[in-house]
Design a protein around this motif. Structure first.
Motif, PDB file in Angstrom:
ATOM      1  N   ILE A 106       0.857  -1.117   0.169  1.00 34.61           N
ATOM      2  CA  ILE A 106      -0.032  -0.105  -0.027  1.00 34.61           C
ATOM      3  C   ILE A 106       0.981   1.095  -0.061  1.00 34.61           C
ATOM      4  O   ILE A 106       1.504   1.509   1.041  1.00 34.61           O
ATOM      5  CB  ILE A 106      -0.983  -0.007   1.293  1.00 34.61           C
ATOM      6  N   GLU A 107       0.868   1.751  -1.203  1.00 33.70           N
ATOM      7  CA  GLU A 107       1.800   3.006  -1.256  1.00 33.70           C
ATOM      8  C   GLU A 107       1.016   4.581  -0.921  1.00 33.70           C
ATOM      9  O   GLU A 107       0.285   4.813  -1.177  1.00 33.70           O
ATOM     10  CB  GLU A 107       2.279   3.271  -2.688  1.00 33.70           C
ATOM     11  N   LEU A 108       1.946   5.109   0.266  1.00 32.56           N
ATOM     12  CA  LEU A 108       1.263   6.224   0.564  1.00 32.56           C
ATOM     13  C   LEU A 108       2.040   7.411  -0.053  1.00 32.56           C
ATOM     14  O   LEU A 108       3.372   7.444  -0.291  1.00 32.56           O
ATOM     15  CB  LEU A 108       1.744   6.321   2.092  1.00 32.56           C
ATOM     16  N   VAL A 109       1.225   8.428  -0.392  1.00 40.54           N
ATOM     17  CA  VAL A 109       1.931   9.776  -1.112  1.00 40.54           C
ATOM     18  C   VAL A 109       1.524  10.808  -0.169  1.00 40.54           C
ATOM     19  O   VAL A 109       0.223  10.941   0.323  1.00 40.54           O
ATOM     20  CB  VAL A 109       1.245   9.851  -2.423  1.00 40.54           C
ATOM     21  N   LYS A 110       2.160  12.019  -0.429  1.00 41.05           N
ATOM     22  CA  LYS A 110       1.881  13.233   0.212  1.00 41.05           C
ATOM     23  C   LYS A 110       0.585  13.846  -0.466  1.00 41.05           C
ATOM     24  O   LYS A 110      -0.296  14.633   0.321  1.00 41.05           O
ATOM     25  CB  LYS A 110       2.954  14.179   0.182  1.00 41.05           C
ATOM     26  N   GLU A 111       0.424  13.861  -1.830  1.00 40.59           N
ATOM     27  CA  GLU A 111      -0.534  14.384  -2.439  1.00 40.59           C
ATOM     28  C   GLU A 111      -1.053  13.248  -3.417  1.00 40.59           C
ATOM     29  O   GLU A 111      -0.183  12.664  -4.398  1.00 40.59           O
ATOM     30  CB  GLU A 111      -0.070  15.506  -3.226  1.00 40.59           C
ATOM     31  N   LYS A 112      -2.359  12.965  -3.514  1.00 41.30           N
ATOM     32  CA  LYS A 112      -2.923  12.097  -4.233  1.00 41.30           C
ATOM     33  C   LYS A 112      -2.934  12.255  -5.691  1.00 41.30           C
ATOM     34  O   LYS A 112      -2.371  11.475  -6.444  1.00 41.30           O
ATOM     35  CB  LYS A 112      -4.216  11.666  -3.778  1.00 41.30           C
ATOM     36  N   GLU A 113      -3.342  13.438  -6.038  1.00 40.69           N
ATOM     37  CA  GLU A 113      -3.735  13.536  -7.724  1.00 40.69           C
ATOM     38  C   GLU A 113      -2.208  13.904  -8.297  1.00 40.69           C
ATOM     39  O   GLU A 113      -2.442  13.253  -9.487  1.00 40.69           O
ATOM     40  CB  GLU A 113      -4.262  15.128  -7.427  1.00 40.69           C
ATOM     41  N   SER A 114      -1.338  14.268  -7.783  1.00 38.09           N
ATOM     42  CA  SER A 114       0.019  14.642  -8.345  1.00 38.09           C
ATOM     43  C   SER A 114       0.912  13.500  -8.109  1.00 38.09           C
ATOM     44  O   SER A 114       2.048  13.391  -8.714  1.00 38.09           O
ATOM     45  CB  SER A 114       0.728  15.900  -7.870  1.00 38.09           C
TER      46      SER A 114
END
Length: 449
Positions: free
Chosen positions: A378-386
């Motif tokens: 499960i990859e976590l990102v700071k900003e979902k859209e970018s």
């Protein structure tokens, strides 16, 4: 039994834990396991935790399984160990036969070792010497994938490609060539364009240096330690075709993916891949003892077959190679695979898990969920859209896993990727509870920033 404080003090004084920054580990509240039961671990204070990464991806039937315990006890009543150097033993012979029966048809000979990294070292040395014995010593370079992980010994690190793990040892390593492994999530085009680009780069490299390349080593279908990167369908089959076209050996590292983890006994089966050399380990003994194996073709074996004067002996071995206790429990483990229809079980539970995993996309910092069988990231990102990633210093993965531990589940992050690789025998209700904990941990940590 010594109490927690005494054990913690001795951990600090005497023990250096692997893949662990000891300063931070000792500043937190370290987990000290005393026993296990089923899919749970129990610490020295009696607290229970789900084993959400199968004790580093290797547990199959849970902890303290009677059939595996009995196999060890029965073998122990006969002999614990005798060398495989220049002689043999019953469990090693029977396990070699069993492995040849269940692995791809091309591999017909088994060379035992003690860990996945050692199995890879053996594979590299076999491939290197194979061409030398064939009169082509110029074929000595290995081709591997960017972001690959094949273990932590020097040869395995040389063909690895994860900077966080490997860059510090750069001056120890031998020369290798790297090509990209398809990762559509971080690619600007379509999935098919990503595959075509990666295959084109591989073919270009082979066109340039096939006469120097001994073999290509790859984690089939899933790159594990790079973040559970699942290759698009069809990619591995094309990789094998290119290896055959340019006459280089295909080395499939199934240490992480083998023995049911991806929903097939071996990940090669997803695309009917026939490697020249196959490495296995981890789940071979059900998570009980360190036994690994390098399987190879009769053609490669024959290149080493001759009189002493020919100097073709494969001078490699380990003190505990083919250990009777390990081989006996491995045989019992493979019996359980058949008796409990574990491959069918993984197919069934992983389909249900796939439905539950869709819920994670509701979380504002989950970028992508990757899955093949019960191998999940499960990859976590700071900003979902970018798709803006977290930085290493954000320690987001570690903070989520720390919270999951507080909630009763143990797993480890790969930077900002939360891994979930439970014991293969886990029931649906247990898997649901584990995923609920992960969901809560991700939500609480990421949305509190």
């Amino acid at each position: 039994m010594e109490n927690y404080e005494e054990l913690l003090q001795k951990n600090s004084q005497y023990l250096w834990n692997p893949f662990t920054q000891m300063k931070e580990y000792l500043q937190e509240e370290p987990l000290i396991i005393e026993r296990g039961k089923g899919v749970k671990l129990i610490d020295v204070r009696g607290r229970e935790y789900y084993d959400g990464n199968a004790s580093v991806w290797l547990n199959v039937f849970g902890h303290n399984r009677k059939e595996l315990n009995d196999a060890l006890s029965e073998q122990l009543s006969r002999i614990a160990h005798s060398t495989l150097l220049g002689m043999s033993n019953v469990p090693a012979i029977l396990l070699a036969e069993r492995l040849v029966q269940i692995t791809p048809d091309r591999v017909q000979k088994v060379f035992f070792s003690d860990s996945g990294a050692e199995a890879v070292e053996i594979a590299l040395k076999m491939a290197f010497l194979y061409w030398k014995h064939r009169g082509k010593p110029e074929k000595h370079i290995f081709l591997s994938m960017q972001n690959a992980y094949h273990g932590d010994t020097v040869g395995a690190v040389s063909v690895g490609g994860i900077p966080t793990f490997h860059h510090a040892f750069d001056r120890l390593l031998f020369q290798t060539e790297k090509v990209p492994y398809p990762y559509p999530y971080r690619f600007s085009g379509t999935e098919q364009e990503c595959v075509e680009t990666c295959l084109a780069e591989l073919q270009k490299k082979l066109e340039e240096k096939a006469d120097q390349i001994a073999g290509l080593i790859v984690e089939p279908m899933v790159q594990g330690a790079s973040g559970i990167i699942v290759a698009p369908r069809g990619y591995m089959a094309e990789v094998e075709k290119l290896c055959r076209q340019y006459d280089i050996l295909l080395l499939a590292d199934e240490v992480a993916t083998g023995f049911g983890r991806t929903g097939k006994m071996f990940a090669c089966e997803h695309e009917a891949i026939e490697p020249d050399i196959l490495t296995v380990g981890k789940k071979l003994t059900g998570g009980y003892l360190p036994v690994a194996a390098t399987l190879t073709s009769d053609e490669i074996y024959q290149a080493f077959y001759g009189d002493y004067a020919d100097q073709k002996t494969f001078y490699h071995g380990h003190s505990y190679t083919g250990n009777q206790l390990g081989c006996a429990v491995a045989l019992a483990n493979l019996d359980l695979f058949e008796q409990e229809k574990i491959i069918e079980h993984v197919k069934d539970t992983s389909e249900q898990v796939a439905q539950w995993l869709k819920e994670f996309y509701q979380l504002s910092h989950v970028g992508e969920v990757r899955q093949l069988g019960l191998m999940i990231g499960i990859e976590l990102v700071k900003e979902k859209e970018s798709k803006k990633p977290y930085l290493l210093e954000d320690t987001i993965g570690q903070r989520v896993c720390n919270r999951a531990k507080e909630l009763g589940l143990i797993t480890r992050p790969l930077d900002s990727v939360i891994t979930f690789l439970p014991a293969l025998i886990a029931a649906k209700d247990e898997l649901r509870e584990m995923l609920d904990i992960l969901y809560q941990a991700i939500q609480e940590v990421t949305e509190s920033e």
